[in-house]
Design an enzyme around this catalytic site. Structure first.
Site, mmCIF file in Angstrom:
data_model
loop_
_atom_site.group_PDB
_atom_site.id
_atom_site.type_symbol
_atom_site.label_atom_id
_atom_site.label_comp_id
_atom_site.label_asym_id
_atom_site.label_seq_id
_atom_site.Cartn_x
_atom_site.Cartn_y
_atom_site.Cartn_z
ATOM 1 N N ASP A 185 0.913 -1.143 0.000
ATOM 2 C CA ASP A 185 0.000 0.000 0.000
ATOM 3 C C ASP A 185 0.950 1.190 0.000
ATOM 4 O OD1 ASP A 185 -1.559 2.182 0.564
ATOM 5 O OD2 ASP A 185 -2.906 1.090 1.873
ATOM 6 N N HIS A 186 1.182 1.761 -1.178
ATOM 7 C CA HIS A 186 2.305 2.713 -1.287
ATOM 8 C C HIS A 186 2.119 3.937 -0.384
ATOM 9 C CE1 HIS A 186 -0.342 4.690 -4.235
ATOM 10 N NE2 HIS A 186 0.295 5.783 -3.893
ATOM 11 N N HIS A 248 -5.860 2.849 1.241
ATOM 12 C CA HIS A 248 -5.093 4.010 1.697
ATOM 13 C C HIS A 248 -5.762 4.756 2.865
ATOM 14 C CE1 HIS A 248 -3.018 3.101 -1.906
ATOM 15 N NE2 HIS A 248 -3.786 3.778 -2.720
#
Ligand code: NAP
Length: 504
Positions: A185-186, A248
């Site tokens: 999950d950047h 996010h």
């Protein structure tokens, strides 16, 4: 350039090597890690895709990506020459088990050349439809036989719903240990997001106030000006709830709401986050209607340019029911957060691109100042700006200079750019380095992903079972649909927008 001493010789196998993610994010991140001395002396990058390319042609593609997308601009000729010597290309169709044989040969050749078995990182930068077959073929080809030395990185989206996420977890679980699986999950790799934990747990000041006694409500907002663009194929089956909130925004909520971990161990931190997801109030069909709203953008104007509506961009028949905006009110049912609302919103084609978390504190119990002294009275607010501004801003009341007693709200600001001269690394640099180091703190554990899906499934089911009659319901360059204003206004609040360079 110095090499990082603790990192083992490493081979990256990048599935989707010819794709957009590699050009835009992975190659620039690996190049920066190399430039800053974070890659081991012995490393190799094997790019793969169906396209037939020579090593040279593949390197040219990466260089183009780096020149276009790297945070430091065009590559330096000498650094690029040194870096690109570690890059090779191997064409392969991921569905063909026999096509994995050359990877095994190449990895063994590196092992021989380096005199040691390298760590191997398989990065799946391909459509999620290929995640299962690649994992199975890696296993069939015995490319993951050594669990200590092999890791697999899975891009988002991880599943399309709870059922598919469980299936993927099960399949991966048969092939890899959880310690080998890195679900990206950047957002978690962003500097400002990592700083939330430092801010909360390295300062004694805020933790005593960090609860229902002092906090009124929390808002988490991730908005973007861009429309769906050429991501329509993927996005049209997904929507804002799946694409942004399930991962996010809920992860940001977890960082705000989690209990203090006992230590900085990856599993300890992930346990505390899962605790939050498990404590979150479940939705029923009735509460979905009260707590969740959706929107889809229509045509309009953005910064003087005419832009098409979502339905024109994706051209689906019948007209698409996919939401490009979602706002949801969540509660965390535990002692710390009982009845403190967390409002999350995200949308495309919004007035501004900005990601922020706002913690609104409760009002003073008794105001000793006459009403006329406070022109712009506002409860204390803590604003964590994630992007594009990277700052933490505490809004407090202060006396305005002058002979009379006049109060107004002022900002105490910690701004990354003003405080530090070195540029923050890109999220993918952090995450690729952590993958090499074997640190899973910033990656999603299997149960974490499932808990997030489980939470939002009633909303997804309700929205998919009931086409919106009002789409498109917000215009480009707005702050989203009216129903989102109504959602929060019912509780007596409004969505906060950060003043940015004087622009509201
Ligand atoms: P993309 O540009 O469409 O690239 C897809 C890649 O898959 C290409 O390299 C393609 O190579 C390869 N491929 C397709 N079919 C193949 C097959 N049968 N065998 C071998 N390779 C095959 O997609 P992307 O935008 O890079 O996205 C990749 C993944 O990253 C997706 O899961 C996406 O959700 C995720 N992601 C992307 C971004 C982004 O900024 N792009 C951001 C976040 C997450 P050939 O055409 O040469 O076969």
């Amino acid at each position: 350039m110095t090499s990082h001493k603790n990192i083992q010789p490493t081979v990256f196998v990048i599935f989707g090597g010819t794709g957009d993610l590699n050009a835009r994010k992975l190659a620039p991140a690996l190049y920066h890690l190399f430039m800053d001395g974070w890659l081991p002396e012995q490393f190799a990058i094997i790019g793969t895709g169906r396209t037939v390319l020579t090593d040279e042609a593949f390197r040219d593609r990466l260089l183009e990506g780096i020149n276009q997308f790297s945070r430091s601009g065009k590559a330096n000729a000498d650094t690029w020459k040194a870096f690109s010597g570690h890059v090779v290309y191997q064409a392969a169709d991921v569905q063909d088990a026999a096509a994995y044989e050359p990877f095994a040969r190449r990895i063994q050749a590196y092992a021989k050349e380096w005199g040691t078995q390298p760590n191997v990182i398989y990065y799946l930068a391909v459509s999620p439809d290929f995640f299962p077959v690649i994992a199975q073929n890696i296993s069939k080809s015995k490319l993951s036989a050594d669990p200590e030395r092999t890791r697999i990185v899975i891009e988002k989206p991880f599943g399309h719903d709870l059922e598919s996420a469980k299936e993927l977890n099960q399949l991966l679980g048969h092939i890899f240990t959880e310690q080998q699986i890195y679900r990206i999950d950047h957002y978690l790799g962003k500097e400002t997001v990592q700083n939330i934990m430092a801010f909360r747990f390295a300062n004694a000041l805020f933790e005593p106030l960090w609860n229902r006694n002092y906090i009124d409500h929390v808002q988490i907002s991730v908005t973007e000006q861009l429309g769906v663009g050429d991501r329509g194929g993927y996005y049209n089956g997904a929507g804002a709830l799946r694409d942004m909130i399930q991962n996010h925004l809920l992860q940001l909520l977890c960082l705000v709401a989690m209990e203090p971990p006992v230590n900085f161990n990856a599993d300890e931190i992930r346990n505390r986050k899962v605790d939050v997801l498990r404590a979150m109030r479940r939705f029923t069909p009735e509460t979905v209607r009260e707590s969740a709203v959706r929107g889809q953008y229509g045509a309009g104007w953005m910064e003087g340019k005419k832009v098409p509506g979502y339905r024109e961009e994706v051209e689906s028949k019948p007209p698409s029911n996919t939401e490009t905006f979602a706002a949801v009110k969540f509660f965390v049912d535990n002692w710390r957060w009982q009845n403190v609302p967390f409002y999350l919103r995200t949308g495309k084609r919004m007035h501004r691109s900005a990601s922020s978390i706002t913690v609104q504190f409760k009002d003073v119990p008794h105001c000793v100042f006459p009403t006329e002294t406070a022109e712009s009275w506002q409860q204390n607010r803590l604003i964590i700006s994630i992007q594009p501004e990277m700052s933490i801003r505490l809004q407090v009341q202060a006396k305005r200079p002058g002979l009379d007693m006049m109060l107004n709200t002022v900002d105490m600001v910690f701004d990354y750019k003003g405080t530090y001269s070195n540029e923050a690394p890109e999220a993918y640099e952090t995450l690729l380095l952590d993958t090499m180091l074997g640190d899973q703190t910033l990656f999603m554990r299997g149960d974490q992903v499932e808990a997030a899906w489980d939470l939002i499934m009633p909303i997804l089911n309700s929205w998919e079972g009931r086409a919106s009659q009002s789409f498109p319901n917000y215009s480009a360059d707005s702050w989203g649909p009216e129903v989102a204003e109504a959602l929060i206004a019912r509780d007596g609040y409004h969505w906060f927008t950060l003043p940015l360079n004087g622009k509201k």
